[in-house]
Enzyme design. Structure first.
Site, PDB file in Angstrom:
ATOM      1  N   CYS A   1      -2.052  -6.664   7.493  1.00  0.00           N
ATOM      2  CA  CYS A   1      -2.015  -6.483   8.944  1.00  0.00           C
ATOM      3  C   CYS A   1      -3.433  -6.201   9.410  1.00  0.00           C
ATOM      4  O   CYS A   1      -4.332  -5.984   8.599  1.00  0.00           O
ATOM      5  CB  CYS A   1      -1.091  -5.338   9.338  1.00  0.00           C
TER       6      CYS A   1
ATOM      7  N   CYS B   1      -3.917  -3.797  12.073  1.00  0.00           N
ATOM      8  CA  CYS B   1      -3.978  -2.553  12.864  1.00  0.00           C
ATOM      9  C   CYS B   1      -4.770  -1.425  12.215  1.00  0.00           C
ATOM     10  O   CYS B   1      -5.354  -0.602  12.915  1.00  0.00           O
ATOM     11  CB  CYS B   1      -2.575  -2.075  13.230  1.00  0.00           C
TER      12      CYS B   1
ATOM     13  N   LYS C   1      11.319  -5.908  11.686  1.00  0.00           N
ATOM     14  CA  LYS C   1      10.574  -4.661  11.829  1.00  0.00           C
ATOM     15  C   LYS C   1      10.681  -4.206  13.274  1.00  0.00           C
ATOM     16  O   LYS C   1      10.326  -4.938  14.200  1.00  0.00           O
ATOM     17  CB  LYS C   1       9.114  -4.890  11.439  1.00  0.00           C
TER      18      LYS C   1
ATOM     19  N   ARG D   1       0.911   6.429  11.330  1.00  0.00           N
ATOM     20  CA  ARG D   1      -0.216   6.116  12.221  1.00  0.00           C
ATOM     21  C   ARG D   1      -1.265   7.207  12.160  1.00  0.00           C
ATOM     22  O   ARG D   1      -2.454   6.946  12.294  1.00  0.00           O
ATOM     23  CB  ARG D   1       0.283   5.886  13.637  1.00  0.00           C
TER      24      ARG D   1
ATOM     25  N   ARG E   1       3.541  -1.233  20.686  1.00  0.00           N
ATOM     26  CA  ARG E   1       3.802  -2.426  19.883  1.00  0.00           C
ATOM     27  C   ARG E   1       5.086  -3.164  20.285  1.00  0.00           C
ATOM     28  O   ARG E   1       5.556  -4.026  19.568  1.00  0.00           O
ATOM     29  CB  ARG E   1       3.905  -2.037  18.415  1.00  0.00           C
TER      30      ARG E   1
ATOM     31  N   GLU F   1      15.260 -13.377  13.118  1.00  0.00           N
ATOM     32  CA  GLU F   1      13.911 -13.140  12.571  1.00  0.00           C
ATOM     33  C   GLU F   1      13.888 -13.409  11.065  1.00  0.00           C
ATOM     34  O   GLU F   1      12.964 -14.036  10.540  1.00  0.00           O
ATOM     35  CB  GLU F   1      13.476 -11.689  12.823  1.00  0.00           C
TER      36      GLU F   1
ATOM     37  N   LYS G   1      12.920  -2.762   8.270  1.00  0.00           N
ATOM     38  CA  LYS G   1      12.101  -1.561   8.434  1.00  0.00           C
ATOM     39  C   LYS G   1      12.236  -1.010   9.834  1.00  0.00           C
ATOM     40  O   LYS G   1      12.103  -1.791  10.773  1.00  0.00           O
ATOM     41  CB  LYS G   1      10.636  -1.935   8.166  1.00  0.00           C
TER      42      LYS G   1
HETATM   43  C1  PBG Z   1       1.160  -1.796   9.833  1.00  0.00           C
HETATM   44  C2  PBG Z   1       2.254  -0.994   9.237  1.00  0.00           C
HETATM   45  C3  PBG Z   1       2.910   0.129   9.773  1.00  0.00           C
HETATM   46  C4  PBG Z   1       3.784   0.562   8.788  1.00  0.00           C
HETATM   47  C5  PBG Z   1       3.680  -0.319   7.728  1.00  0.00           C
HETATM   48  N1  PBG Z   1       2.736  -1.275   8.029  1.00  0.00           N
HETATM   49  C6  PBG Z   1       2.719   0.826  11.058  1.00  0.00           C
HETATM   50  C7  PBG Z   1       3.054   0.172  12.319  1.00  0.00           C
HETATM   51  O1  PBG Z   1       3.462  -0.974  12.386  1.00  0.00           O
HETATM   52  O2  PBG Z   1       2.865   0.853  13.336  1.00  0.00           O
HETATM   53  C8  PBG Z   1       4.677   1.772   8.872  1.00  0.00           C
HETATM   54  C9  PBG Z   1       4.903   2.465   7.586  1.00  0.00           C
HETATM   55  C10 PBG Z   1       5.468   3.838   7.698  1.00  0.00           C
HETATM   56  O3  PBG Z   1       5.701   4.382   8.800  1.00  0.00           O
HETATM   57  O4  PBG Z   1       5.673   4.418   6.636  1.00  0.00           O
HETATM   58  N2  PBG Z   1       1.587  -2.754  10.737  1.00  0.00           N
HETATM   59 ZN    ZN Z   2      -0.038  -3.562  12.021  1.00  0.00          ZN
END
Ligand code: PBG
Ligand code: ZN
Length: 326
Positions: free
Chosen positions: A122, A124, A197, A207, A219, A235, A250
């Site tokens: 990712c 982010c 997700k 985060r 998001r 999806e 997730k």
């Molecule tokens: C990145 C990502 C996130 C998580 C996994 N990959 C955070 C998000 O999308 O905000 C969350 C994992 C967790 O909360 O344990 N995109």
């Molecule tokens: Zn991300």
């Protein structure tokens, strides 16, 4: 007609632990687990994440030690998240040859060749604005983001990642990653897609751990609406059609119905992510003496497996593996 009380007495099969074991429908094993880790630059760094007691920011050498411990407990896989040295508008370190995840992959695979190393793909964690893609005119631009995400996946695979796991929720990214991996000679690297997700409050502690809170907006323009179940199946179906090898739901706990429906409909391996907020909730309650940690963790993980997950990604993995041994 089926027997009823008093001929039938359900309690007969609950009489002793041995009998209960004999009729138990769901069995957890350390082999079901993927253990997530946060890797950071430096040497000898092991900094506890305040919102996730028992989880650490680890430099590559410490990540190797942690992975070694996981392996000795029978856990076959780790999932890596990177804390970059610098963040910028396009998340450059996500696809840098010497990025932190790439370094950690090389270190872990070098020391523990049998360990399955999965990388979260990712932007982010690497962007200064904290979004999972690049910003054009104030919006997360899908197609440009997908190009960079595919680039990150290829660079992880080149570093030696065994599985890449895109978590961005951009449209078309699984297909783009498959194509880029195949073009780069990585046709044997599987994709575990974060297929369903949700835009969840339960990512809060993560985060903090990754410093990836969006600096503006949220998001919900790319992650799913928690109210939708049928959309999750669409999806998942799309990701499968684009070449996903493993699909993920997730978070796990508030979405057990999604796991169960996916299990009925699809024959791919299903992973469920027991996310940071789910972990921190139990940890906090246990620390206050409000819950029995061991029992509540094992009950939670059992529920995820019972719902239909083959693979459970969980920060509890090492503890649970230890308890399963006793
Ligand atoms: C990145 C990502 C996130 C998580 C996994 N990959 C955070 C998000 O999308 O905000 C969350 C994992 C967790 O909360 O344990 N995109
Ligand atoms: Zn991300």
């Amino acid at each position: 007609m089926a027997a009823t009380y008093p001929i039938l007495r359900m309690r007969r099969l609950r009489k002793t632990e041995a009998v209960r074991q004999l009729v138990r429908e769901t069995a957890l094993s350390p082999q079901d687990f993927i253990y997530p880790m946060f890797v950071t630059h430096g040497k000898g760094v092991r900094r506890e994440i305040s919102a996730m007691p028992g989880c650490y920011h680890l430099s590559p050498d410490e990540a190797v030690r942690e992975a070694q411990e996981a392996q000795s407990l029978g856990i076959p896989a780790v999932l890596l998240f990177g804390i970059p040295a610098q963040k910028d508008g396009v998340g450059s370190e996500a696809y840098a040859e010497n990025g932190i995840v790439q370094q950690a992959v090389r270190a872990i695979k070098g020391a523990l060749p049998e360990m399955v190393v999965v990388t979260d793909v990712c932007l982010c964690e690497y962007t200064d604005h904290g979004h999972c893609g690049v910003i054009v005119d104030g919006h997360v631009e899908n197609d440009r983001s997908v190009e960079l995400i595919a680039k990150a996946a290829v660079s992880h695979a080149k570093a030696g990642a065994d599985i890449v796991a895109p978590s961005d929720m951009m449209d078309g990214r699984v297909g783009a990653i498959r194509k880029a991996l195949d073009a780069g000679g990585q046709s044997n690297v599987p994709i575990m897609s974060y297929a369903a997700k949700y835009a969840s409050a339960f990512f809060g502690p993560f985060r903090e751990a990754a410093g990836s809170t969006p600096q503006f907006g949220d998001r919900r323009g790319y992650q799913m609406d928690p109210a939708n179940a049928r959309e999750a199946l669409r999806e998942i179906e799309l990701d499968i059609s684009e070449g996903a090898d493993i699909i993920m739901v997730k978070p796990a706990l508030a979405y057990l119905d999604i796991i169960a429906r996916a299990r009925q409909r699809f024959d791919l391996p299903i992973a469920a992510y027991n996310v940071s907020g789910e972990y921190s909730m139990l940890k906090a309650a246990a620390r206050n003496g409000w819950l029995d940690e061991r029992r509540s963790v094992m009950e939670t993980l059992t529920s995820i497996k019972r719902a239909g997950a083959d693979i459970i990604i969980t920060y509890h993995a090492k503890d649970a593996a230890r308890w399963l041994r006793e």
